[in-house]
Scaffold this active site. Structure first.
Site, short mmCIF file in Angstrom:
data_model
loop_
_atom_site.label_atom_id
_atom_site.label_comp_id
_atom_site.label_asym_id
_atom_site.label_seq_id
_atom_site.Cartn_x
_atom_site.Cartn_y
_atom_site.Cartn_z
N GLU A 10 -14.76 7.21 -11.11
CA GLU A 10 -16.14 6.44 -10.86
C GLU A 10 -16.15 5.18 -11.50
O GLU A 10 -16.71 4.00 -11.13
CB GLU A 10 -16.98 7.48 -11.08
CG GLU A 10 -17.38 8.78 -10.45
CD GLU A 10 -17.36 8.70 -8.87
OE1 GLU A 10 -17.80 7.65 -8.32
OE2 GLU A 10 -16.90 9.44 -8.20
N GLU A 44 -12.51 2.52 -2.55
CA GLU A 44 -11.84 3.68 -2.91
C GLU A 44 -10.29 3.02 -3.49
O GLU A 44 -9.95 3.81 -4.10
CB GLU A 44 -11.68 4.52 -1.73
CG GLU A 44 -11.16 5.90 -1.96
CD GLU A 44 -12.36 6.77 -2.71
OE1 GLU A 44 -13.60 6.28 -2.72
OE2 GLU A 44 -11.81 7.81 -3.15
#
Lengths: 509, 509
Positions: A271, A300
């Site tokens: 994250e 991503e």
């Protein structure tokens, strides 16, 4: 009558768009709050507020006023006179306008209601491992998406239109090619690992690591990554995420499993990778739809770059293993660095995507991609999904779920109507390996920097090459500018083969 | 053409209003977040978002659409057919509409900018204790308010129009009367306390009480009060407040001074009193402007009721002193209950309002009230404020500030353009004593309940008599229904005289 100049219209349009992004920022904060400790009795009313503001944004995206702005600013002669940021903002709003306006309002409303029902039915169905319960909802969701594709139109393959929502510029043709490449090399690699004689020890991973110490260590790692705590914060949640409200306020969430510290540490690094992207977008883009990551896949690529190429790297732990030992409660006192490194890179077939290791992860994505593509093109029927799922799992990973909860029902995405999203995860991974390869040319001492804990050059390189642009560049453009080529799975394959031969002590061929 | 029925219009109006309250709820959450840990680099952008949403609410309150709804729903025949909630909502929106529409847009904009400048100038001026720096801004703020009163009109006294914004139904005439009564009895009481031979010991209050233990004890007390943690949470902040986002989400904030636990404990009880009000408003009122406390004064009556009539009550500590000792770090081990009770009720003249005890607090308010009234009626000039302030402090409290920071510059209110707000604090206090007197008739065993820690009957009584109505009843109506009479300062005077003769061991006359 006063004639409006192009400049007046541009300014009015940008103000209009700024209002939309302001509403979105408020929605973002409410979402974060709901996931990090909002009192449960207020949730129903808060959801209504979020719904109200979301409708407002939607209405603004398809309003007559929006159409007028877009028409006026798109005129030849006018468009060319606009700033780069306005040009790209017009394009984004136009794309959004055309996507939203083509779906009849009634149908869209029906779809929104269906989605919210389907999500709660899915939750129950998963709990009971009862696919038939979810089946009629999934059928309707697929039908809606097929109809939407008809409204929107498509090129070559219907699924391309859905892909475009998450990863613009990437097509079925490209994905088929790279996924085939990956499959060809990863499937045998998995078998080698399964058959390896010298597997990593892992028992010592599952002792007790107090949650508050995990938090302190997570903060320490975020700090090392260059995450700016004056422009963010770390909180606890159930399903971790990062959220960028504006570049000065990008929040990371994580969860703590006292019996397995890897959840928090690798989750936070993942994250944190998303967050570094959002924190470093140029502030010039704030107030436009461009102040966010350019696509799911590129986003991503950032989280996976940090999680895998940094966080699971031996050099990173050469720097940080002693610190981890200090935060831990004696758990690693008798574990040497080599054993520790191998343990956090243990790999092998497993049933649940979100618990999969970095080697098998792409295979989980392929199963979903092939099913989605088949559904949208009418080659697969929803009722056959459990069997198809299980067969593909057997084919790719050599294991078969015993029930639908650990099979076809495991992911939330389809219940929310998201088709075309899954490939982004694997694309991001492929991108990450390509980016790492490009970075190695500029930063040949990457491993040394990790050993010194000096990650600043790595972060700055990503800021400079990727983050600052937000959505100003298309994903494919970013990839080209950074790596000099298009989508290429070879780098990921090379990385995985090299790494896992080392971790599993397999003879080099 | 389809004719709209009254019912259609009522529904459309309520939806319109619901949108306004949704925006306000989002603004509320952003405000809470800014005060409890929002990353500082995001503050500027967040403030813009708040500004954007606030303008939206303002624009909706004075829009042509709003006027049309109000005109249609106010028609004789139509109005009578509306539900009670809609009727009162129409009245509130009309009041707001008329207040907002009467001020020319340009002037209002100028005023908003002035306020925001004045606040930062005030901050600096207070820091430097330099009134002259703030003077020109305060002059302009007063001039604006005087002009607004002209636009809005007034009855009997110009200041009444400002009072009406915070405490509708209460007039200068009434306040002059009750404040004179209070002054006549409190001023000599303060002198008695000053001259008392047997003053409470307080040295043991100022040891070290770890912040996390203070938090745990604060949570324990909130729980005892009946604060619902499923409909709220407790967080840390710099200037404590409570905020009701909706009845299912009412948050309390507090601060921890490790050298003086009273800040957190009495602060939490105070804010908890506000929170109990907001948590227990009828959910029927959600989505209307009625789902909040009916006035600043009634709100303050709830916080002060809990802070003083419960939290500084001997019986409350008979129940809780042992618990406090457990949470504390040995600080009270050698202090008996009687000494503890006296210490937390120490009173006497002091310069700073927000640090004042319950006896002298009303005198601080009177100083401000008289100054505000004089300013708005043109009887006092801004340039003379430091002298006037100091003289009044000497007259009422017998002490004189040495500089303007601890005198006329101490409060933020005027810099934000709030004139007419201060009296609410004292009115709330008077109300609280009246309410306590009414409660005693229904709950004659009040002290016993406190000793048992069973505060539920107290909370339920307040829920039933006051909280549930939100803004559906006017403050004066609430007071009348609860106590059977209007504003009456006698109960507060009796309470203070009785209590402080006990605490200071003064002979009863």
């Amino acid at each position: 009558m006063v004639t409006k100049t192009n400049h007046d219209i541009e300014e009015a349009f940008l103000n209009y768009v700024k209002k939309m992004t302001s509403f979105e920022e408020a929605i973002g904060l409410m979402f974060w709050d709901l996931r990090t400790g909002a009192p449960k009795k207020g949730v129903e009313q808060r959801s209504e507020v979020i719904g109200m503001l979301s409708s407002e944004v939607f209405d603004m995206s398809v309003s007559g006023q929006m159409k007028e702005y877009l028409d006026q600013l798109s005129k030849p002669g006018t468009f060319e006179s606009l700033s780069e940021i306005t040009k790209k903002t017009v394009k984004e709003c136009k794309k959004e306008y055309e996507r939203n306006i083509k779906i009849p309002a009634d149908e869209y409303r029906e779809y929104v209601i269906l989605r919210s029902k389907a999500e709660s039915v899915w939750e129950e169905a998963k709990e009971k491992s009862d696919f038939q319960m979810f089946q009629p909802y999934l059928e309707k969701l697929v039908d809606f998406n097929k109809k939407f594709v008809e409204y929107w139109g498509y090129k070559d393959n219907k699924y391309n239109t859905l892909l475009d929502m998450f990863e613009p510029g990437v097509t079925v043709e490209q994905i088929d090619k790279v996924f085939a490449q990956l499959r060809e090399r990863i499937v045998p690699l998995v078998q080698m690992v399964v058959n390896a004689d010298d597997k990593p020890e892992t028992g010592f991973l599952f002792k007790n690591f107090p949650a508050d110490k995990q938090r302190d260590f997570s903060m320490y790692v975020l700090g090392q990554m260059g995450y700016d705590f004056n422009a963010g914060r770390l909180d606890k949640t159930v399903h971790p995420f990062a959220i960028g409200l504006n570049p000065g306020d990008v929040r990371v969430t994580t969860k703590y499993d006292e019996k397995d510290f890897r959840t928090a540490v690798f989750g936070t690094i993942h994250e944190g990778g998303h967050a570094l992207y959002e924190q470093n977008i140029s502030t010039d883009l704030v107030g436009t739809p461009l102040a966010t990551g350019t696509s799911m896949g590129i986003h991503e690529s950032q989280s996976l770059f940090w999680e895998n190429f940094v966080g699971r790297n031996e050099s990173f732990w050469k720097k940080n293993y002693e610190a981890l030992k200090e935060y831990a409660d004696g758990q690693f006192d008798d574990v040497n660095m080599e054993d520790f490194y191998r343990s956090i890179n243990v790999a092998g077939p497993s049933l649940i995507r979100i618990e999969a290791d970095e080697m098998t992860y792409p295979l989980h994505i392929m199963v979903r991609y092939e099913i989605e593509k088949g559904l949208i093109n009418g080659e697969i029927e929803v009722k056959d999904l459990p069997d198809i799922w299980n067969e593909k799992m057997e084919e790719y990973l050599g294991i078969r779920p015993e029930n639908d909860a650990e099979g076809v029902l495991q992911d939330v995405h389809w219940s929310g109507g998201s088709f075309g999203y899954f490939p982004s995860y694997a694309l991001g991974y492929i991108y990450a390996a390509q980016i790492k390869n490009a970075m190695d040319k500029d930063i040949p001492n990457f491993d040394e920097l990790l050993e010194e804990g000096d990650l600043k050059p790595v972060k700055n390189w990503l800021n400079d090459k990727i983050h600052q642009y937000g959505k100003l560049k298309e994903p494919i453009e970013i990839l080209k500018d950074v790596t000099g080529e298009g989508l290429n799975a070879q780098y990921l394959i090379d990385y995985l083969e090299e790494k896992y031969k080392r971790v599993y002590r397999l003879e080099t061929e």
